[in-house]
Design an enzyme around this catalytic site. Structure first.
Site, PDB file in Angstrom:
ATOM      1  CD  GLN A 105      46.375 -30.516 -20.317  1.00 35.73           C
ATOM      2  OE1 GLN A 105      47.203 -30.314 -19.428  1.00 35.73           O
ATOM      3  NE2 GLN A 105      45.118 -30.785 -20.052  1.00 35.73           N
ATOM      4  N   PRO A 132      41.099 -35.200 -19.439  1.00 35.78           N
ATOM      5  CG  PRO A 132      41.856 -33.387 -20.648  1.00 35.78           C
ATOM      6  CD  PRO A 132      42.290 -34.352 -19.614  1.00 35.78           C
ATOM      7  CD  GLN A 296      43.441 -28.655 -22.073  1.00 39.98           C
ATOM      8  OE1 GLN A 296      44.086 -28.913 -23.074  1.00 39.98           O
ATOM      9  NE2 GLN A 296      42.384 -29.350 -21.704  1.00 39.98           N
ATOM     10  CG  HIS A 318      43.996 -27.597 -12.802  1.00 38.59           C
ATOM     11  ND1 HIS A 318      43.042 -28.271 -12.107  1.00 38.59           N
ATOM     12  CD2 HIS A 318      45.000 -28.486 -12.983  1.00 38.59           C
ATOM     13  CE1 HIS A 318      43.444 -29.512 -11.872  1.00 38.59           C
ATOM     14  NE2 HIS A 318      44.629 -29.662 -12.396  1.00 38.59           N
TER      15      HIS A 318
HETATM   16  N1  LIG Z   1      36.308 -34.456 -16.846  1.00 37.61           N
HETATM   17  C1  LIG Z   1      37.301 -33.767 -17.409  1.00 37.61           C
HETATM   18  N2  LIG Z   1      37.154 -33.280 -18.660  1.00 37.61           N
HETATM   19  C2  LIG Z   1      38.142 -32.584 -19.251  1.00 37.61           C
HETATM   20  N3  LIG Z   1      39.324 -32.314 -18.660  1.00 37.61           N
HETATM   21  C3  LIG Z   1      39.542 -32.768 -17.422  1.00 37.61           C
HETATM   22  C4  LIG Z   1      38.541 -33.525 -16.716  1.00 37.61           C
HETATM   23  N4  LIG Z   1      39.053 -33.842 -15.500  1.00 37.61           N
HETATM   24  C5  LIG Z   1      40.296 -33.302 -15.439  1.00 37.61           C
HETATM   25  N5  LIG Z   1      40.592 -32.643 -16.571  1.00 37.61           N
HETATM   26  C6  LIG Z   1      41.840 -31.923 -16.890  1.00 37.61           C
HETATM   27  O1  LIG Z   1      42.913 -32.827 -16.723  1.00 37.61           O
HETATM   28  C7  LIG Z   1      44.053 -32.167 -16.193  1.00 37.61           C
HETATM   29  C8  LIG Z   1      44.465 -32.915 -14.928  1.00 37.61           C
HETATM   30  O2  LIG Z   1      45.589 -32.335 -14.374  1.00 37.61           O
HETATM   31  P1  LIG Z   1      46.115 -32.671 -12.914  1.00 37.61           P
HETATM   32  O3  LIG Z   1      47.340 -31.884 -12.706  1.00 37.61           O
HETATM   33  O4  LIG Z   1      45.005 -32.494 -11.941  1.00 37.61           O
HETATM   34  O5  LIG Z   1      46.374 -34.206 -12.981  1.00 37.61           O
HETATM   35  P2  LIG Z   1      47.671 -35.039 -13.233  1.00 37.61           P
HETATM   36  O6  LIG Z   1      48.543 -34.474 -14.239  1.00 37.61           O
HETATM   37  O7  LIG Z   1      47.195 -36.437 -13.431  1.00 37.61           O
HETATM   38  O8  LIG Z   1      48.508 -34.902 -11.939  1.00 37.61           O
HETATM   39  P3  LIG Z   1      48.261 -35.316 -10.482  1.00 37.61           P
HETATM   40  O9  LIG Z   1      48.185 -36.804 -10.431  1.00 37.61           O
HETATM   41  O10 LIG Z   1      49.460 -34.781  -9.900  1.00 37.61           O
HETATM   42  O11 LIG Z   1      46.998 -34.628 -10.061  1.00 37.61           O
HETATM   43  C9  LIG Z   1      43.652 -30.716 -15.983  1.00 37.61           C
HETATM   44  O12 LIG Z   1      44.071 -29.940 -17.082  1.00 37.61           O
HETATM   45  C10 LIG Z   1      42.117 -30.758 -15.933  1.00 37.61           C
HETATM   46  O13 LIG Z   1      41.500 -29.575 -16.366  1.00 37.61           O
END
Ligand SMILES: Nc1ncnc2c1ncn2[C@@H]1O[C@H](COP(=O)(O)OP(=O)(O)OP(=O)(O)O)[C@@H](O)[C@H]1O
Length: 351
Positions: A105, A132, A296, A318
């Site tokens: 990403q 994802p 995204q 998001h």
């Molecule tokens: N089941 C899924 N399928 C596709 N994309 C997903 C899914 N679950 C989450 N995402 C994507 O993954 C990303 C997660 O970002 P997010 O900021 O919530 O988590 P992170 O970077 O691990 O940070 P944090 O631990 O601070 O929450 C987002 O872009 C979200 O749309």
């Protein structure tokens, strides 16, 4: 302080997690905007840079030769002064099951604007919760990315699951002159629904059958549904995991996805059914991208040359966060949300 940094982002705002950091640093690297991010992941119980985020920031630093401050585990403030983006061969190893898709990403929008082709050798989690699954990135995000006029090739060398990780994906990217704007406002008709249900490690293939069965039951009203059920090769996927990835393709070339991973506490048929229900919901609301690709799209729309329009469902937090950061960092970019029946159109003239 390293230098004069005019752009400051509060990492606790809105979504308040890793995404704030990813969007801000990606735009910083692409547009060469020095930035300071305070209160990193301030909205989380355990704030600061965790392994996953740290590796993403380090990759971005290397891609644009940035001068930085505060890049260490647990850090809550980072300063980032980028130079030119450079192609080449980069290796990243996340020591946990931290998501390879989340590394992509941040890296993809940068590598397409590098001065030469880039190869990314990324190690970490390929199929983990809250991010994802890599198959979602390659089957749903990639065709959407291609609508903006860019692409990537990938080789999946190894699967990595929670908690150990250890997956490996090699991605190659050729640079482009600019990103094209997209018009993704007509969902069209679903032409096929396909997917994959897998069981890996010592888990029996029966789990894959159950996941696929639950999903198929839920998708009965659609004509063409094909869900492959398979046992992962233990050389490629030594650890235990089971899951499902579903994609709906339409005649206007929209790609909508849903996925789920099996857990000990849930009947696999129910897990499959839930993923399918999510897919049916996004088809029925008439969106052109699902809620995971929605956010995204923002960075790509902000960087595309011209006006993009994308029809989505309810605007996610998001997405609101990505829009807020894009508008704060790129003064010439303005997003507009236009309600349209049960959906919304996100409109933006890129930078
Ligand atoms: N089941 C899924 N399928 C596709 N994309 C997903 C899914 N679950 C989450 N995402 C994507 O993954 C990303 C997660 O970002 P997010 O900021 O919530 O988590 P992170 O970077 O691990 O940070 P944090 O631990 O601070 O929450 C987002 O872009 C979200 O749309």
């Amino acid at each position: 302080m390293i230098d004069t940094i005019e752009t400051e982002i509060d990492g606790s705002l809105l979504e308040g997690g890793g995404q704030v950091l990813r969007v801000a640093l990606t735009l910083s690297a692409v547009k060469k905007i020095p930035v300071r991010i305070k209160n990193i992941r301030g909205g989380r119980a355990k704030p600061g840079l965790m392994e996953q985020h740290l590796k993403g920031v380090e990759l971005l630093r290397d891609l644009c030769f940035a001068r930085t401050k505060g890049i260490s585990f647990g850090s809550r403030e980072v300063e980032f002064i980028p130079e030119d983006l450079r192609g080449g061969h980069y290796r990243v190893q996340i020591k946990t099951a931290g998501s390879i898709s989340l590394l992509l990403q941040v890296a993809l929008p940068c590598t397409i604007f590098a001065n030469a082709p880039t190869t990314l050798d990324l190690k970490g989690g390929t199929n983990a919760e809250m991010a994802p699954q890599i198959d979602y990135t390659t089957e749903v995000f990639k065709p959407l990315f291609e609508k903006f006029g860019a692409t990537f090739d990938f080789d999946l060398m190894k699967r990595g699951y929670f908690p150990k990780g250890g997956g490996e994906v090699v991605v190659t990217v050729n640079p482009v002159e600019s990103l094209k704007p997209v018009d993704l406002t007509d969902q069209g008709k679903v032409t096929s629904i396909y997917g994959w249900a897998f069981a890996a490690g010592t888990l029996p293939i029966k789990l894959a059958h159950q996941l696929a069965y639950g999903a198929t039951e839920e998708l009965k009203k659609f004509d063409k549904v094909e869900i492959e059920r398979y046992k992962e090769d233990r050389n490629i996927a030594p650890d235990n995991c089971a899951g499902i990835i579903l994609v709906a393709e339409t005649d206007t070339k929209c790609y909508l996805g849903a996925s789920a991973l099996g857990t000990k506490n849930e009947d696999p048929e129910e897990t499959g059914r839930k993923a399918a229900k999510e897919l049916v919901a996004v088809i029925e609301e008439g969106s052109c991208v699902d809620k995971y690709s929605q956010d995204q799209m923002i960075v790509l729309m902000a960087l595309a040359k011209g006006q993009s329009r994308v029809r989505v469902g309810e605007i996610t937090l998001h997405t609101k966060t990505a829009i807020f950061i894009a508008e704060k960092m790129l003064k010439d970019v303005k997003f507009e949300i236009i309600p349209s029946g049960t959906t919304n159109i996100i409109q933006c003239t890129g930078s």
